[in-house]
Motif scaffolding. Structure first.
Motif, PDB file in Angstrom:
ATOM      1  N   LEU A 101       0.848  -1.186   0.000  1.00  0.00           N
ATOM      2  CA  LEU A 101       0.000   0.000   0.000  1.00  0.00           C
ATOM      3  C   LEU A 101       0.886   1.239   0.000  1.00  0.00           C
ATOM      4  N   PRO A 102       1.300   1.725  -1.175  1.00  0.00           N
ATOM      5  CA  PRO A 102       2.169   2.904  -1.231  1.00  0.00           C
ATOM      6  C   PRO A 102       1.503   4.117  -0.590  1.00  0.00           C
ATOM      7  N   ALA A 103       2.287   4.907   0.136  1.00  0.00           N
ATOM      8  CA  ALA A 103       1.741   6.065   0.842  1.00  0.00           C
ATOM      9  C   ALA A 103       1.399   7.220  -0.083  1.00  0.00           C
ATOM     10  N   ASN A 104       1.914   7.199  -1.306  1.00  0.00           N
ATOM     11  CA  ASN A 104       1.671   8.322  -2.214  1.00  0.00           C
ATOM     12  C   ASN A 104       0.500   8.062  -3.164  1.00  0.00           C
ATOM     13  N   ARG A 105      -0.512   7.350  -2.656  1.00  0.00           N
ATOM     14  CA  ARG A 105      -1.749   7.128  -3.422  1.00  0.00           C
ATOM     15  C   ARG A 105      -2.953   7.464  -2.559  1.00  0.00           C
ATOM     16  N   ASP A 106      -4.062   7.760  -3.227  1.00  0.00           N
ATOM     17  CA  ASP A 106      -5.330   7.984  -2.526  1.00  0.00           C
ATOM     18  C   ASP A 106      -6.087   6.658  -2.425  1.00  0.00           C
ATOM     19  N   TYR A 107      -6.759   6.463  -1.283  1.00  0.00           N
ATOM     20  CA  TYR A 107      -7.575   5.265  -1.078  1.00  0.00           C
ATOM     21  C   TYR A 107      -8.925   5.701  -0.511  1.00  0.00           C
ATOM     22  N   LYS A 108     -10.008   5.237  -1.132  1.00  0.00           N
ATOM     23  CA  LYS A 108     -11.351   5.540  -0.640  1.00  0.00           C
ATOM     24  C   LYS A 108     -12.119   4.234  -0.458  1.00  0.00           C
ATOM     25  N   TRP A 109     -12.838   4.135   0.649  1.00  0.00           N
ATOM     26  CA  TRP A 109     -13.564   2.906   0.947  1.00  0.00           C
ATOM     27  C   TRP A 109     -14.638   3.231   1.983  1.00  0.00           C
TER      28      TRP A 109
END
Length: 275
Positions: free
Chosen positions: A246-254
């Motif tokens: 899970l790279p820290a430089n991405r957005d995640y929505k859930w």
């Protein structure tokens, strides 16, 4: 807090140590149903600037923070989720996901998606050195109930992962157990003689043993969007492959929905959702 008709909206923004934001919207319905929508922002955070308060913006984008955020962008996140505790009586776990054995993102092919039931205290796996355990992937819903079936149903917007244990995460690995020695015995005599307690913080684990783990008087539930893979493909030490990180430089929505249920309403509540 704001109102959307009869529904209450509560927004909470967390500024994480690595520089990411964790933005959570709680939508509370008059029936007691609660929808949780979470947004874990990239360390770049350009898309999130309009969603945050002035105080958070100042703390995040102030001069001097750019270098720290650039360094943080190279990190991987161990897991993205929320956790909470329930009364110990809510010990019966039903779930529609992978089981019955524990499984992880890169260790799940040997477990099948199905309907399972277990007491929370039976979902613990007693590794000789206590560590993360009892995780389940590809979950559509799970319920935690007590007695005649009163409790809570958790329904994923898409798919979630979860742990439901009679212990906290800290029980298995915690810097605050200062009475326990670190694992210096694994090192050479020279390294032990020159050991640095300051440099070992959050890097070298405490020497916890299986007999240190006893059930707590609560059930701790971790509801995760995702947890990184277990890795260790070389028998020991290998990090998770990029596909299971899970790279820290991405957005995640859930998101997910909490539904209060009773023995009479649980089946009806589940039938409202597509599995």
């Amino acid at each position: 807090m704001a109102m959307d008709g009869d529904n209450a909206i509560v927004n909470v923004t967390y500024l994480l140590p690595a520089g990411n934001l964790y933005i959570i919207d709680y939508k509370i319905y008059p029936s007691g149903v609660l929808h949780v929508s979470a947004h874990f922002t990239s360390t770049e955070m350009g898309a999130a600037e309009t969603e945050i308060s002035e105080a958070t913006r100042t703390a995040t984008f102030s001069p001097g923070m750019e270098a720290a955020r650039k360094d943080a962008s190279k990190l991987n996140v161990p897991r993205i989720g929320v956790r909470f505790r329930l009364p110990v009586a809510m010990n019966t776990v039903n779930y529609f996901g992978r089981g019955p054995e524990e499984n992880y993102w890169d260790r799940k092919a040997g477990t099948l998606v199905g309907l399972y039931q277990s007491p929370a205290d039976k979902m613990y796996f007693p590794y000789v050195r206590p560590q993360e355990n009892g995780h389940h992937c590809d979950t559509r819903w799970l319920s935690l109930t007590a007695g005649k079936g009163d409790g809570m149903l958790i329904v994923a917007d898409s798919l979630i992962e979860f742990n439901a244990l009679r212990n906290s995460i800290e029980d298995f690995d915690d810097e605050e157990y200062t009475d326990l020695p670190r694992q210096w015995s694994n090192f050479s005599p020279e390294m032990i003689a020159n050991r640095s307690e300051a440099e070992a913080v959050n890097k070298l684990r405490r020497q916890t043993h299986i007999n240190n783990i006893t059930p707590r008087n609560y059930v701790e539930v971790c509801v995760d969007m995702k947890q990184q893979g277990v890795a260790g493909y070389n028998s020991w030490g290998a990090r998770p492959e990029p596909a299971y990180s899970l790279p820290a430089n991405r957005d995640y929505k859930w998101g997910f929905t909490l539904v209060p249920v009773s023995s009479a309403s649980e089946a009806q509540a589940k039938s409202r959702f597509k599995y």
